[in-house]
Enzyme design. Structure first.
Site, mmCIF file in Angstrom:
data_model
loop_
_atom_site.group_PDB
_atom_site.id
_atom_site.type_symbol
_atom_site.label_atom_id
_atom_site.label_comp_id
_atom_site.label_asym_id
_atom_site.label_seq_id
_atom_site.Cartn_x
_atom_site.Cartn_y
_atom_site.Cartn_z
ATOM 1 N N ASP A 170 0.816 -1.209 0.000
ATOM 2 C CA ASP A 170 0.000 0.000 0.000
ATOM 3 C C ASP A 170 0.859 1.272 0.000
ATOM 4 O OD1 ASP A 170 -2.392 1.446 0.123
ATOM 5 O OD2 ASP A 170 -3.271 0.105 1.604
ATOM 6 N N ASP A 203 -10.017 3.629 -3.483
ATOM 7 C CA ASP A 203 -10.709 2.382 -3.138
ATOM 8 C C ASP A 203 -12.107 2.291 -3.729
ATOM 9 O OD1 ASP A 203 -8.464 2.176 -1.628
ATOM 10 O OD2 ASP A 203 -9.505 1.757 0.252
#
Ligand code: GAL
Length: 437
Positions: free
Chosen positions: A147, A207
């Site tokens: 990430d 997201d």
């Protein structure tokens, strides 16, 4: 000279498939985040793995069991600096869990961030790349999702982002254990340009959430090529839009990742979910389930097991691409097309408007990228959701080609595989597809 150039071109594209030789087709599996968020634990992971087998998902290619954020303890090992799992959630330790998943014939993936912390505030891997990669390899990990939170400002140009992500890429390769490297920097600095040689996939946006096409300002980008703030609450159609111009950069060993699937996570209609699954499969996104696979409705199962779409996702070719997008009242229709590895053509029409649309497709539009060769050809059409042959489409020599007329329901999709068929049969071609969703 020309053959030599061609040979060089194929040498370069082969070497582009990353140093680890993995993910030659888009990875498939299940990830804990979309449904369980920070609530992941050993029991959830094992039950998901068992269900993937009992529902026969593994036979279709879903093979990775991926633990996302929140598996970590509060701190690293104070003596060695090695990452440590949260023993409350993983009482038998990560190695034991990986062994159990492997014993079921599945592969195991883990998550970290190229920052000081993960997005949920656990310790990150920035500056700890080597020891983390070695620890993961020692546990038997097969896949790392990496990430971008708390990156200490080490982003802003492709070169800065490249360096930060390449550190982990090199650390993974140095372990000697093949691990799929799945970058999750939300498209920042354009990983499709700079990460082809260092990662197997790269997230292209903020997201996803289980929503078809709402515009939520927390997913602020209007264009992926000019996106400075990725965010979250990105709807399916917005992410698909982001992917449209960069399909050309995705291919074997280095895939654009449109984020994990939201099939089965409520809030989307059947047709919206058919659109979501179809397009993720056809633009060759990794197919990572994000629902609770221990408890699925027959509808969810039917969608995620469409073997014809999975076969195209896994055929090794690059993505299908968007030919056009046209406004209609309160929405748009879109045409996408591309070729399969065995020389069929795939084309798909989407309708984002609140009413059924009648769409006229021009033969040249659909087959444009396949060149003049197809201009005098007849095709049999197979509907990938209705699972039947619906039509012929083409023109024998000397006859005019005709448009194909399709009805596309609201928020729905039609997906066809066109296979070259003998020219003689074109005369009996039906002009309109009778079956529609
Ligand atoms: C986000 C990432 C999500 C999930 C989450 C975990 O940055 O895009 O997919 O991994 O972090 O905190």
């Amino acid at each position: 000279m020309v053959p030599r150039l061609l040979a060089l071109a194929s040498f370069f594209s082969a070497s582009l498939a990353l140093r680890n030789g993995l993910a030659l087709t888009p990875p498939m599996g299940w990830n804990s985040w979309n449904y369980f968020s920070c609530g992941v634990n050993e029991d959830i992971v094992l039950r998901a793995a068992k269900s993937m087998i009992s529902y026969n998902l593994t036979r279709l290619g879903y093979e990775y069991v991926l633990v996302d954020d929140c598996w970590q303890a509060d701190t690293r090992d104070p003596k060695t600096g090695a990452p440590v799992e949260d023993k409350g959630r993983f009482p038998n330790g990560m190695k034991d869990l990986v062994d159990k998943v492997h014993a079921m014939g599945l592969k195991f993936g883990i998550y970290s961030s190229a920052g000081t912390y993960t997005c949920a505030g656990r310790f990150g891997s920035l500056g700890y790349e080597e020891i983390d990669a070695k620890t993961y390899a020692g546990w038997g990990v097969d896949y790392l999702k990496y990430d971008n939170c708390y990156n200490e400002g080490r982003a802003g140009t492709p070169m800065i982002s490249y360096e930060r992500y390449n550190n982990m890429s090199m650390a993974l390769n140095a372990t000697g254990r093949p691990m799929v490297y799945s970058m999750c920097n939300w498209g920042e600095d354009g990983p499709w340009n700079f990460a082809i040689e260092i990662a197997n996939s790269y997230r292209i946006s903020g997201d996803i959430y289980p929503n078809y096409n709402d515009f939520d300002i927390r997913c602020p980008c209007t264009d992926v090529l000019d996106c400075k703030l990725a965010g979250f609450h990105c709807s399916v159609m917005r992410i698909l839009d982001f992917s449209a111009p960069i399909g050309q950069k995705s291919g074997s060993g280095h895939w654009n990742d449109l984020d994990m699937l939201e099939i089965g996570n409520d809030d989307m209609t059947l047709y919206e979910q058919l659109t979501h699954f179809s397009m993720w499969a056809l633009v060759k996104s990794p197919l990572i389930l994000g629902n609770d696979v221990t408890s699925m409705t027959p509808q969810t199962l039917t969608i995620i097991t469409n073997d014809a779409l999975i076969a195209i996702n896994q055929d090794g070719n690059g993505p299908i691409t968007r030919r056009w997008k046209k406004p209609v009242k309160d929405g748009e229709i879109q045409l996408w097309s591309g070729g399969t590895a065995n020389n069929s053509i795939i084309f798909t029409v989407l309708n984002t408007s609140p009413t059924t649309q009648t769409v006229y497709l021009d033969f040249a539009d659909v087959f444009y990228d396949q060149g003049r060769y197809y201009a005098r050809q007849n095709f049999k059409l197979f509907d990938l959701w209705m699972k039947d042959e619906t039509d012929n489409w083409g023109a024998p020599a000397g006859q005019a080609q005709f448009n194909l007329t399709l009805e596309v329901a609201t928020h729905s999709i039609r997906v066809f595989r066109a296979t070259p068929a003998p020219l003689e049969s074109a005369g009996s071609a039906k002009r309109e597809s009778e079956k529609h969703l």
